[in-house]
Design a protein around this motif. Structure first.
Motif, mmCIF file in Angstrom:
data_model
loop_
_atom_site.group_PDB
_atom_site.id
_atom_site.type_symbol
_atom_site.label_atom_id
_atom_site.label_comp_id
_atom_site.label_asym_id
_atom_site.label_seq_id
_atom_site.Cartn_x
_atom_site.Cartn_y
_atom_site.Cartn_z
ATOM 1 N N UNK A 78 0.832 -1.204 0.000
ATOM 2 C CA UNK A 78 0.000 0.000 0.000
ATOM 3 C C UNK A 78 0.868 1.256 0.000
ATOM 4 N N UNK A 79 1.930 1.261 0.825
ATOM 5 C CA UNK A 79 2.846 2.403 0.849
ATOM 6 C C UNK A 79 3.555 2.572 -0.491
ATOM 7 N N UNK A 80 4.029 1.474 -1.048
ATOM 8 C CA UNK A 80 4.752 1.530 -2.323
ATOM 9 C C UNK A 80 3.854 2.080 -3.430
ATOM 10 N N UNK A 81 2.638 1.572 -3.498
ATOM 11 C CA UNK A 81 1.705 2.043 -4.532
ATOM 12 C C UNK A 81 1.366 3.514 -4.327
ATOM 13 N N UNK A 82 1.158 3.904 -3.070
ATOM 14 C CA UNK A 82 0.835 5.309 -2.784
ATOM 15 C C UNK A 82 1.983 6.217 -3.185
ATOM 16 N N UNK A 83 3.208 5.778 -2.905
ATOM 17 C CA UNK A 83 4.386 6.583 -3.246
ATOM 18 C C UNK A 83 4.499 6.759 -4.756
ATOM 19 N N UNK A 84 4.362 5.690 -5.492
ATOM 20 C CA UNK A 84 4.482 5.778 -6.950
ATOM 21 C C UNK A 84 3.289 6.520 -7.546
ATOM 22 N N UNK A 85 2.094 6.289 -7.021
ATOM 23 C CA UNK A 85 0.887 6.935 -7.542
ATOM 24 C C UNK A 85 0.908 8.436 -7.274
ATOM 25 N N UNK A 86 1.393 8.838 -6.070
ATOM 26 C CA UNK A 86 1.376 10.263 -5.730
ATOM 27 C C UNK A 86 2.185 11.074 -6.728
ATOM 28 N N UNK A 87 3.332 10.557 -7.119
ATOM 29 C CA UNK A 87 4.111 11.329 -8.070
ATOM 30 C C UNK A 87 3.529 11.218 -9.473
ATOM 31 N N UNK A 88 2.976 10.077 -9.807
ATOM 32 C CA UNK A 88 2.303 9.949 -11.097
ATOM 33 C C UNK A 88 1.174 10.949 -11.219
ATOM 34 N N UNK A 89 0.426 11.130 -10.142
ATOM 35 C CA UNK A 89 -0.663 12.108 -10.147
ATOM 36 C C UNK A 89 -0.121 13.526 -10.272
ATOM 37 N N UNK A 90 1.018 13.785 -9.655
ATOM 38 C CA UNK A 90 1.650 15.098 -9.786
ATOM 39 C C UNK A 90 2.005 15.378 -11.242
ATOM 40 N N UNK A 91 2.561 14.389 -11.912
ATOM 41 C CA UNK A 91 2.907 14.564 -13.322
ATOM 42 C C UNK A 91 1.670 14.775 -14.181
ATOM 43 N N UNK A 92 0.618 14.032 -13.892
ATOM 44 C CA UNK A 92 -0.633 14.197 -14.644
ATOM 45 C C UNK A 92 -1.181 15.604 -14.442
ATOM 46 N N UNK A 93 -1.187 16.073 -13.207
ATOM 47 C CA UNK A 93 -1.692 17.419 -12.913
ATOM 48 C C UNK A 93 -0.855 18.478 -13.621
ATOM 49 N N UNK A 94 0.459 18.290 -13.611
ATOM 50 C CA UNK A 94 1.340 19.242 -14.308
ATOM 51 C C UNK A 94 1.026 19.265 -15.802
#
Length: 159
Positions: A78-94
């Motif tokens: 869960x932590x690993x997925x959250x870590x990778x997803x959080x930055x992926x979402x940042x890139x999508x938002x950018x």
């Protein structure tokens, strides 16, 4: 070759050294212990987030998969997925913000063309390279009624 210093410094050095090479994906599994040591430190999650952010900029599909495997080995899934997803979402938002800015700039140009206003290359580049949403919004609103480019820029008209 082991580098002296705290785990974060050693991991960062390795990631930076191999980050833009084809060797990165092959070397990441060798650094699992370092990833675990960094994660166990007081600011471990924040530090791993910074490393993952860098990897997002340089990685290919293989590196992404290996990074996911390494993270899953040093923290719960869960932590690993959250870590990778959080930055992926940042890139999508950018990317979303960049797309909105480009779309708004294109809209200003289309309105000006539809209104028959001549837009020289300098003005076109000024609009297309503007990165401030508030300015683009203002130009868009002004372009709807402007009769000159000076009105779009908000410059006083010369009499």
């Amino acid at each position: 070759m082991a580098r002296p210093g705290p785990p974060l410094a050693r991991l960062a050095w390795r990631v930076l050294r191999y980050g833009r090479t084809e060797q990165l994906a092959y070397r990441l599994p060798d650094w699992t212990v370092l990833f675990a040591q960094v994660h166990a430190a007081p600011d471990g999650t924040a530090n791993l987030t910074a490393i993952i952010h860098y990897l997002f900029w340089v990685w290919d599909k293989t590196t992404r998969q290996v990074t996911g495997q390494v993270l899953h080995s040093v923290m719960d899934a869960q932590q690993a997925e959250a870590l990778m997803r959080s930055y992926g979402e940042t890139l999508i938002e950018r990317g979303h913000r960049r797309g909105l800015k480009q779309g708004l700039a294109q809209g200003v140009l289309r309105i000006l063309a539809a209104r028959g206003l001549l837009v020289d290359e300098q003005a076109r580049q000024r609009i297309l390279t503007c990165t401030d949403m508030a300015t683009l919004d203002t130009w868009f609103d002004r372009a709807l009624t402007a009769t000159t480019l000076s009105e779009v820029w908000g410059e006083p008209t010369q009499q």
